[in-house]
Design a protein around this motif. Structure first.
Motif, short mmCIF file in Angstrom:
data_model
loop_
_atom_site.label_atom_id
_atom_site.label_comp_id
_atom_site.label_asym_id
_atom_site.label_seq_id
_atom_site.Cartn_x
_atom_site.Cartn_y
_atom_site.Cartn_z
N ASP A 193 0.84 -1.20 0.00
CA ASP A 193 0.00 0.00 0.00
C ASP A 193 0.88 1.25 0.00
N SER A 194 0.24 2.39 -0.32
CA SER A 194 0.99 3.61 -0.60
C SER A 194 1.86 4.07 0.57
N HIS A 195 1.29 4.02 1.78
CA HIS A 195 2.09 4.51 2.90
C HIS A 195 3.28 3.61 3.17
N ALA A 196 3.06 2.30 3.07
CA ALA A 196 4.17 1.36 3.29
C ALA A 196 5.27 1.58 2.26
N LEU A 197 4.87 1.87 1.01
CA LEU A 197 5.86 2.11 -0.04
C LEU A 197 6.71 3.34 0.29
N LEU A 198 6.02 4.46 0.63
CA LEU A 198 6.76 5.68 0.99
C LEU A 198 7.69 5.43 2.16
N TRP A 199 7.20 4.72 3.15
CA TRP A 199 7.98 4.44 4.35
C TRP A 199 9.22 3.61 4.00
N GLN A 200 9.01 2.61 3.16
CA GLN A 200 10.13 1.75 2.76
C GLN A 200 11.20 2.55 2.03
N LEU A 201 10.76 3.46 1.15
CA LEU A 201 11.73 4.30 0.42
C LEU A 201 12.46 5.24 1.38
N ALA A 202 11.71 5.78 2.35
CA ALA A 202 12.33 6.70 3.30
C ALA A 202 13.34 5.98 4.20
N ALA A 203 13.02 4.73 4.52
CA ALA A 203 13.91 3.96 5.41
C ALA A 203 15.25 3.68 4.74
N ARG A 204 15.29 3.84 3.42
CA ARG A 204 16.56 3.61 2.72
C ARG A 204 17.34 4.91 2.52
N TRP A 205 17.18 5.87 3.46
CA TRP A 205 17.87 7.15 3.30
C TRP A 205 19.38 7.02 3.14
N PRO A 206 20.05 6.00 3.76
CA PRO A 206 21.50 5.96 3.53
C PRO A 206 21.84 5.75 2.05
N THR A 207 21.01 4.96 1.37
CA THR A 207 21.24 4.73 -0.06
C THR A 207 21.09 6.01 -0.85
N TRP A 208 20.04 6.82 -0.50
CA TRP A 208 19.83 8.08 -1.22
C TRP A 208 20.97 9.05 -0.97
N LEU A 209 21.37 9.13 0.30
CA LEU A 209 22.46 10.05 0.67
C LEU A 209 23.72 9.67 -0.07
N ALA A 210 24.05 8.36 -0.07
CA ALA A 210 25.28 7.91 -0.74
C ALA A 210 25.18 8.15 -2.24
N PHE A 211 23.99 7.96 -2.81
CA PHE A 211 23.81 8.20 -4.25
C PHE A 211 24.08 9.66 -4.61
N VAL A 212 23.44 10.58 -3.88
CA VAL A 212 23.60 12.01 -4.20
C VAL A 212 25.04 12.45 -3.97
N THR A 213 25.65 11.98 -2.88
CA THR A 213 27.05 12.34 -2.59
C THR A 213 27.98 11.88 -3.71
N SER A 214 27.83 10.62 -4.11
CA SER A 214 28.73 10.08 -5.12
C SER A 214 28.47 10.69 -6.49
N PHE A 215 27.18 10.89 -6.81
CA PHE A 215 26.87 11.50 -8.10
C PHE A 215 27.52 12.88 -8.20
N SER A 216 27.36 13.69 -7.14
CA SER A 216 27.92 15.04 -7.16
C SER A 216 29.43 14.99 -7.29
N THR A 217 30.07 14.06 -6.58
CA THR A 217 31.52 13.98 -6.64
C THR A 217 31.99 13.57 -8.03
N VAL A 218 31.34 12.57 -8.62
CA VAL A 218 31.76 12.13 -9.95
C VAL A 218 31.48 13.23 -10.98
N LEU A 219 30.37 13.96 -10.79
CA LEU A 219 30.08 15.07 -11.70
C LEU A 219 31.19 16.13 -11.63
N ILE A 220 31.60 16.49 -10.39
CA ILE A 220 32.70 17.46 -10.23
C ILE A 220 33.97 16.89 -10.85
N MET A 221 34.20 15.60 -10.68
CA MET A 221 35.38 14.98 -11.28
C MET A 221 35.35 15.12 -12.81
N TRP A 222 34.16 14.90 -13.39
CA TRP A 222 34.03 15.04 -14.84
C TRP A 222 34.28 16.49 -15.25
#
Lengths: 202, 202, 202, 202
Positions: B41-70
């Motif tokens: 259900d919708s709330h469980a989906l949002l919650w599950q995505l939010a619970a993976r915040w370390p993945t999001w944080l690591a994604f944005v951090t690495s993307f920004s770093t590789v972009l600066i590297m490029w």
């Protein structure tokens, strides 16, 4: 240094083309077949593939959208002669959001027939709201460069329109998912009609 | 043979752009959604995505770093006219280290909330120490070519600074992980401000 | 049509650069971390990563080899002005074999410490025998085009030497795997020394 | 603006080359080795690899077909000076269908030795019917541009022939799968012989 400046824009395009090409190809990775015992005869195989229609629908929708995005990106940079740091970062933001399309597509295809489908659809359209915002930012930075006047008006309208339409599609998804997908598809039709004079060198 | 030499640098850029584009897109592969029964259900989906915040944080951090590297790589090679064998190998080392970024990113996102997070963070920053070393090596090999004097000084300082900052971030990670990530993020802000005159053709 | 011919060679390079870039980045996909319960503290994490040394060794070995292959490909096509159908197919064969490198690398890293390691090592070196054969074929087709005489001799020797060395490495792997890997690594050292005059425009 | 128009075609090629390169490399991902307990000695490893012959056959078949497709695409765009919106969309359709090749290849290799093999083979050839249709569409849009008269005739025949042959191969697959694969392979031989005058600048 006109020579260096051309190279500059060329490399931005090469990098973006690489990202678009990889993203568009990764969309198909989600189609990966699994050989289940029940799919060992021809009818069962066809049936199993047909039962995965949400995956096919999401694949075609996302592929078309990313293709239009690439065509648009192409149209935007076609007249650009000079790329400065803000443009590199605005383009980087656009690329970040673009690499998320396979994720929201997989989310939509996994949840489409579940009660969570409306939320997955809202996240799917919501990403296009953000992508449209990044396109508007890039266009804002680039439009100061020499462009035929009529074209500039058309493109400004073109990008501004996307924002409210995708926003509405996001809200509608929470209530009527199919209508939301129709709105997204409508945008491609409109945009591809609208991009024509840009590419056809009007 | 000025024509051949330009092609030379163009192909190094094309290969590097390909690697950067694939690396930056593979970062998003780690976001792959899994449909668990609890996310129907919708709330469980949002919650599950939010619970993976370390993945999001690591994604944005690495993307920004590789972009600066490029963007940095782009800035480095913009004024280069001639590519010799040591440059090809130094660039190869840089590419090898760059392809490891999705690995350390996945490591960080998997361990961020575990006791092993500090070690994962140290390995994450430690890779950037090595990448900065490869950039310094490449810069050392390229700076002998014609560059405006003030720019050369600025870029030399630019690359040298990264080394101690990332080294400190690596050590700090073992003790205070969030502070280490703030240091890494601070480097982007500084570097992107600093790259501006290079791209803007000052 | 000198203009069209240049474009011709440019597109062969662009396609090959794309394949090399994706292959070299996919090598790192095999490093994917798995969070096991036993790796939740820092020492266990380090230990787990160290225990996967065959994967690291295979990654660095393959990355270096593919990088040298790219540098070589670059050197081969640098002086080429005309690309005909046999060249397109010889290059296609080279690409087919190149895309198999991540497979033999994963095979080697999975079997290195098993009794099956010698066979995995022989398959690993055996692929390089085939790749060297494809390089010799490509060189045979291209050498008729204008090249400085001394360079032509050097490159012919360069590619011919690889064949027996990799063949010996393949046979040796069945008997002494580490010696086989040393032979493969020796070829890079020799080749990178040998490619120098090609790239440095001697 | 002849300069802008050349860039236009260049970027379409760059994007397509990226998609072809990623697709051709992803084909090899399906070969991923799995270390089973029974493959810990050299003979078992060889045996296990040999038992996966459908995967190898499908890999070589698909790689060769995509390579011919790339060579054809290269031949088509070689004489093109101007790219308009319908061409961008026809090329986009071709790319969409091309990214599906790894999927039908994996389907074929998973089902080849099952009763469902004939259906998997029909879907495999059926995709090439659609791809041939997209090539005919692209050729129809491009042939109005200046091309030597004899070449135009040859290419028109070239693309039209593919359609009925692949259609027959699709129907034959439901009845005799090996014959269908022989038909597909026969097309490459014919096409590569036929493309020769295009690339060799006749």
């Amino acid at each position: 240094m006109p020579d260096t400046e051309r190279t500059d824009s060329a490399r931005l395009e090469a990098f973006s083309d690489g990202v678009f090409a990889v993203v568009i190809t990764l969309l198909a990775l989600d189609l990966k077949p699994e050989l289940t015992d029940s799919a060992r005869d021809s009818h069962a195989l066809l049936w199993q593939l047909a039962a995965r229609w949400p995956t096919w629908l999401a694949f075609v929708t996302s592929f078309s959208t990313v293709l239009i995005m690439w065509i648009d990106h192409h149209g935007l940079l076609k007249f650009v002669r000079r790329v400065d740091t803000p443009v590199l970062f605005a383009n980087g933001l656009l690329m970040l959001l673009t690499t998320l399309v396979p994720f929201t597509t997989a989310l939509l295809s996994a949840h489409l027939t579940e009660p969570s489908g409306s939320m997955a659809g809202a996240l799917y359209s919501g990403l296009f709201v953000l992508i449209n915002g990044a396109f508007n930012l890039l266009w804002h930075l680039l439009r100061r460069q020499a462009l035929p006047g009529a074209l500039e008006q058309r493109l400004t309208w073109h990008y501004r329109l996307g924002f409210p339409v995708y926003l509405v599609a996001t809200l509608v998804a929470l209530w009527r998912l199919p209508l939301s997908l129709v709105l997204c598809a409508g945008m491609w039709a409109l945009w591809s009609a609208n991009m024509r004079p840009v590419h056809d060198g009007a």
